[in-house]
Enzyme design. Structure first.
Site, PDB file in Angstrom:
ATOM      1  N   THR A  13      44.905  66.293  22.235  1.00  0.00           N
ATOM      2  CA  THR A  13      44.153  66.820  21.100  1.00  0.00           C
ATOM      3  C   THR A  13      42.720  66.295  21.133  1.00  0.00           C
ATOM      4  OG1 THR A  13      44.740  65.024  19.555  1.00  0.00           O
ATOM      5  CG2 THR A  13      46.282  66.869  19.757  1.00  0.00           C
ATOM      6  N   GLY A  14      41.815  67.101  20.604  1.00  0.00           N
ATOM      7  CA  GLY A  14      40.410  66.699  20.587  1.00  0.00           C
ATOM      8  C   GLY A  14      39.885  66.399  21.975  1.00  0.00           C
ATOM      9  N   GLY A  18      34.202  63.619  25.561  1.00  0.00           N
ATOM     10  CA  GLY A  18      34.457  62.200  25.367  1.00  0.00           C
ATOM     11  C   GLY A  18      35.755  61.702  25.958  1.00  0.00           C
ATOM     12  N   ILE A  19      36.415  60.813  25.234  1.00  0.00           N
ATOM     13  CA  ILE A  19      37.652  60.193  25.703  1.00  0.00           C
ATOM     14  C   ILE A  19      38.728  61.242  25.939  1.00  0.00           C
ATOM     15  CG2 ILE A  19      39.538  58.636  25.058  1.00  0.00           C
ATOM     16  CD1 ILE A  19      37.443  56.955  23.541  1.00  0.00           C
ATOM     17  N   GLY A  20      38.843  62.216  25.050  1.00  0.00           N
ATOM     18  CA  GLY A  20      39.867  63.243  25.200  1.00  0.00           C
ATOM     19  C   GLY A  20      39.697  64.054  26.469  1.00  0.00           C
ATOM     20  N   TYR A 154      37.588  54.478   8.446  1.00  0.00           N
ATOM     21  CA  TYR A 154      37.996  54.752   9.828  1.00  0.00           C
ATOM     22  C   TYR A 154      38.982  53.690  10.311  1.00  0.00           C
ATOM     23  CZ  TYR A 154      37.626  55.065  14.926  1.00  0.00           C
ATOM     24  OH  TYR A 154      37.900  55.152  16.271  1.00  0.00           O
TER      25      TYR A 154
END
Length: 264
Positions: A13-14, A18-20, A154
């Site tokens: 997901t996402g 970036g990291i995804g 967060y």
């Protein structure tokens, strides 16, 4: 150690950036059929095409959908009814003084960062258990443990993900399905370079600038540089593999020693 995920399907997901995106690339490179997810169908499709350019022959799916909405969740589940590997990477973050965070923002952070993961686990875990094999990875953060004063909403969500992980690992006990968290430390993603240069000399080369930033603003890091997204992806790929069959219910750190703890 040669990690192969051939014959496995993964949803990240996402994962349009970036990291995804790094996780999606790493899983695909290991042979998995990877579903890339983002809210916008066009951007999701573009991310898939970028990955196809990097990994010719990789099996990639575009699975757009806003997972924080009932409609988006239904759309994703309709496109991908089952998966062997679920990586809950989707998340929002931002800095705000603690006393200025209103109820609606607390709810939004919890719904996007925590409930999307819970809902997908609830959707995919039963079939994983029936098949006797599966991997669930929740991407947490050092902020789950070292809660930043400027981002406590967060940090709260990432702490909650650790509990979600442990609880669902118990639900999957003895089934061949593992459920783990990956605690990511300060990572070099989009916008981070601009943030770093707001705090250090703009004339410094990037490699030196990030080391100055880490030394002066993240001194607890033992790595003393930002983590690259690919380094987090390596841990996710290992945990998704048969080599990690005895690791479950854990919170594995890829934090560069940022969290001051002798436990994982």
């Amino acid at each position: 150690m040669q990690v192969t995920l051939e014959g496995r399907t993964a949803l990240v997901t996402g994962s349009t950036q970036g990291i995804g995106a790094a996780i999606a690339s790493s899983l695909a490179a290991a042979g998995a059929r990877v579903a890339v997810n983002g809210r916008d169908p066009e951007r999701t499709g573009e991310a898939v095409e970028r990955l196809r350019g990097e990994l010719p022959g990789a099996e990639l799916l575009s699975v757009p959908g806003d997972l924080a909405s009932d409609e988006g969740l239904a759309e994703v589940l309709d496109r991908l009814p089952e998966t062997d590997i679920l990586v809950n990477n989707l998340g929002v973050f931002g800095a705000k003084p603690a006393l200025e965070i209103e109820d609606a923002e607390w709810r939004r952070y919890f719904e996007v960062n925590v409930l999307t993961a819970v809902r997908l686990i609830r959707a995919y875990l039963p079939r994983m258990k029936e098949r006797g094999w599966g991997r669930v990875l929740n991407i947490a953060s050092d902020s789950a443990v070292v809660v930043p004063a400027e981002m406590i909403h967060y940090g709260m969500t990432k702490t909650a993900l650790l509990s979600v992980t442990r609880g669902f690992a118990k639900e999957a006990a003895g089934t061949g399905v593992t459920v783990n968290s990956v605690i990511a430390g300060p990572t070099h993603t989009g916008g981070v370079e601009d943030f770093v240069y707001e705090l250090v000399d703009k004339d410094l080369p990037w490699e030196e600038a990030q080391r100055v930033f880490m030394r002066e603003h993240r001194p607890q890091s033992l790595l003393q540089r930002l983590i690259e997204p690919e380094e987090i992806a390596h841990m996710v790929t290992y945990l998704s593999s048969p080599f990690a069959s005895a690791t479950t219910g854990g919170a594995l750190r890829v934090d560069g020693g940022y969290v001051d703890s002798i436990l994982p």
